[in-house]
Structure formats: C-alpha cells, structure tokens
Scaffold this active site. Structure first.
Site, PDB file in Angstrom:
ATOM      1  N   ASP A 126     -68.358  87.945  90.889  1.00 59.87           N
ATOM      2  CA  ASP A 126     -67.286  87.610  91.829  1.00 59.87           C
ATOM      3  C   ASP A 126     -66.574  86.345  91.342  1.00 59.87           C
ATOM      4  OD1 ASP A 126     -69.653  86.129  92.499  1.00 59.87           O
ATOM      5  OD2 ASP A 126     -68.778  85.599  94.436  1.00 59.87           O
ATOM      6  N   GLU A 154     -71.555  84.876  94.876  1.00 60.50           N
ATOM      7  CA  GLU A 154     -71.940  83.515  94.503  1.00 60.50           C
ATOM      8  C   GLU A 154     -70.894  82.541  94.992  1.00 60.50           C
ATOM      9  OE1 GLU A 154     -72.770  79.825  92.373  1.00 60.50           O
ATOM     10  OE2 GLU A 154     -70.904  80.955  92.294  1.00 60.50           O
TER      11      GLU A 154
HETATM   12 ZN   LIG Z   1     -69.954  80.321  88.861  1.00 61.53          ZN
END
Ligand SMILES: [Zn+2]
Length: 395
Positions: free
Chosen positions: A76, A141
């Site tokens: 992501d 994340e």
């Molecule tokens: Zn990162």
C-alpha cells in the site's frame, strides 16, 4: 522465472497499481504473479475489524531444508497529494534522467521489487534455496495498520509457521544506499490532557478558573526537565505537544475547558508502563503548583486520556543477522552501514515478537513526497545486496 529477475520491471508493474491504502488495486496480484513461478505457495488472507476497512494481505512461502527467512513489507502507498504537481503521473512508472518516478517507488514497492529479483536470481544460479523464504506483505501499513502485519503474523503462526530471522524492506537510508540499517525502533506513546476550568468574565477572573493557566502549567512539566539523555543505542526520549485546543471565539470570556495532545518517542530506558507512570507523576505534581494560578487553592482539575495503542521500543541483538546484512551492504557498496534506531515506527515492531528483525531498503529522501522516485542504479545495487545477503544467510 525470467521476468522477475529484473527489479526495474518488477517495480514498474507494482507502481502501475494505484494501491493507496486500503486498495489492493492489483499490487498483491502482481507480487503473486512474480512469486508463483519461483515455487512459492501464495495465500491472500483478508482481515477485518469494526471501524476500519477490510484489507487484503499476502503470505508466500517457498520451503526448503534449512533456516526460515522472512521478508516483510507493504504494497500500500500514501495518497499522491496534488497530482498536478507531479512531473509525471504518479502511477506511470516513468523513467527520466536515470530515475523511476511513482508513488511507492521507495516506500516501499522498490524494496519488494528488489527482494523478489534477488530471490529469483539466487534460485536461477543455485537451482534452489538452502532453506525457506517467506514474503509477509501487507496492504495496511500506511493506514490504520490494524488489518495488516500484526494479524498476518498471528494468522501464519496459527498455521504453524515460525521464522529464524526477518528483514523489512523499508527505505532506511537517509542519503545514499549503504548508509543505514535499522536494528531497533523507539517506542511511541500519545495522550490528551483536558483541563476543566470555570467559565467567566475576563474582568472578573477570581470568579472563574481559567483552564489555560492550568494547561500551561501541566504542559511545562512534560517539556522540562528532559526525560533522559539517550542510551547506548538510542536517542534521547522526546515529547512533543502536537496540538493545543481551546476553541474559544471570544476575547472577553474565560473558557471552561482546554486540551493539549502530545506524543513521546521513547528509548529503552523506558517501557510504556514506566513512561505512563512518569507522565502521571509529573502532571500530578505540577497540578498543585501555584506560579500561574496564585489565587487558586484547588489543584488543576485535569483528565489524561491515552490515545491508540502504544508502540513498544525494541532493539535486535542477533549477531548473525546483523553481521550478515552489514557485511553484504559493505561488500556491495563499499560503505559500512550505521546501525541505527532512529526515525518513526514500522511494522518491525510486530515482527520482533516472532523473530529477530532488521530493516534495510532504498534511500528514503523522496518518500511520501510529490515526485517520489528511485535511482535505477539503486534498484540494481539493492538487488545485489539482498542477493548477497540471501547467499550468506543460507550458506
Ligand atoms: Zn513504508
């Protein structure tokens, strides 16, 4: 197999997927299509939790006889911001003056692209691996980080998985490839103080209790004296007040309430419990101080609310892991990397509960910025470093 030995091609495929958290946008499918021909068994669990978007993750393992190495990362990316400000469209993977442009180029699709290329090259040269390699890749994340690495590791452990060591491919180098390996991270703790006062007329302050006086007293106690002077492996603990809110539109009304939010980045002289106790202690002591509230008998009336989950401080001690990575970096770049615990938190904070973990990836200078980009030469160099590390780790 041929296709995934080139980190530049791998990265171009990944950048083309607009996988802004929590969208998968084809990024994990691309990783899967690179790993399956290399003999990896790939699974794509989706995790959910109330109040957060569902997120898809990837776990891929190639089993062999020997130790089990984990490579961890995220596909992501953060939003592109002002798209018009980019020199090239942020998901086009345009190459200009020896650099590839795109959101995620260094943070951290580039690290994934290089590690896949390194594994592919190692397998091609040696016909296999003297051990097992797993990819632990999340799509969560940069977002809430709730349906990502922590759940993926729990999920894998429940299936009987365990690991001997892990490397995270976050961009750890401040200026040039080879600068820095991260061997630990500071902890992070946030809280909000609310001071409850008594509203009144500014001309008659004795009838009121201005919460701003109390808040300033409490804030000072958190800012001074310093929590510590740093430890052998860590910078000094630092508290920053990130917002002070009164929300009072009037100049002649003493407000009823004032709040301040703070974040502490703390070293291994503390844990979240001792640090919370220290902060409570400072606030309690300060609440009785009369310097700014000379006519008030009662202590500052305040509440303290801890925000989020604290992220714990950790330091990795595994000599073999750190030594192997250090010598791989030095061999390829000619630079002996600094071992550091600086910077923000990363998903290594979850991995450290399962096995020793270190972090090494690209140069982070342009991460999260407009025109995020990676030097093409760095992709080749990082692939060499990872390849050397894999060879030495399994030797
Ligand atoms: Zn990162």
């Amino acid at each position: 197999m041929k296709s995934s030995i080139d980190p530049v091609q791998n990265l171009a495929q990944l950048i083309a997927c607009p996988s802004v958290t929590p969208a998968e946008a084809g990024a994990l499918t691309a990783v899967q299509s690179m790993l399956t021909p290399l003999g990896f068994a790939v699974e794509r669990p989706i995790f959910s939790e109330d109040g957060t978007p569902d997120v898809e993750n990837l776990y891929a393992r190639r089993s062999g006889n020997g130790p089990h190495l984990m490579f961890a990362g995220h596909t992501d990316v953060v939003p592109v911001g002002d798209e018009a400000a980019w020199s090239f469209p942020p998901f086009s993977a345009a190459i200009h003056n020896g650099a590839m442009y795109g959101r995620g180029a260094v943070d951290m699709k580039g690290g994934i692209a290089c590690f896949i290329a390194a594994v592919a090259r190692h397998i091609e040269k040696n016909g296999g691996l003297n051990g097992s390699v797993s990819f632990v890749i999340t799509g969560d994340e940069e977002g809430p980080s709730v349906n990502g690495t922590s759940k993926l590791l729990e999920w894998a452990k429940a299936k009987g998985e365990s690991w001997d060591a892990a490397i995270v491919g976050e961009p750890t180098n401040p200026d040039k490839l080879g600068d820095m390996i991260k061997v630990g991270r500071r902890g992070s703790l946030s809280g909000t103080i609310t001071v409850n006062g008594i509203q009144g007329h500014v001309a008659y302050p004795h009838h009121a209790d201005n919460p701003v006086r109390g808040l300033v007293t409490l804030m000072e106690s958190l800012l001074y004296p310093a929590f510590d002077e740093g430890t052998k492996n860590f910078q000094a603990t630092n508290l920053e007040i990130t917002t002070v809110d009164v929300g009072n539109p009037s100049f002649n009304v003493i407000p009823a309430k004032a709040t301040a939010t703070f974040n502490v980045r703390y070293n291994d002289a503390w844990n979240d419990e001792t640090l919370m106790a220290e902060i409570h202690n400072r606030l309690d002591k300060a609440s009785g101080r009369s310097k700014l509230r000379p006519d008030k008998k009662s202590p500052v009336n305040y509440d303290l609310l801890w925000r989020n989950r604290p992220s714990h401080v950790f330091l990795t001690h595994d000599e073999k892991l750190i030594g192997t990575l250090t010598s791989s970096v030095e061999h390829v770049t000619g630079t002996r990397p600094q071992l550091s615990t600086s910077g923000g938190t990363s998903d290594a904070r979850y991995i450290k509960d399962y096995c020793p973990v270190v972090e090494f990836g690209l140069v982070g200078k342009t991460m999260h910025m407009v025109d995020e980009r990676v030097e093409i030469a760095d992709l080749e160099t990082l692939t060499h470093i990872y390849e050397r590390f894999i060879a030495d780790f399994f030797a």
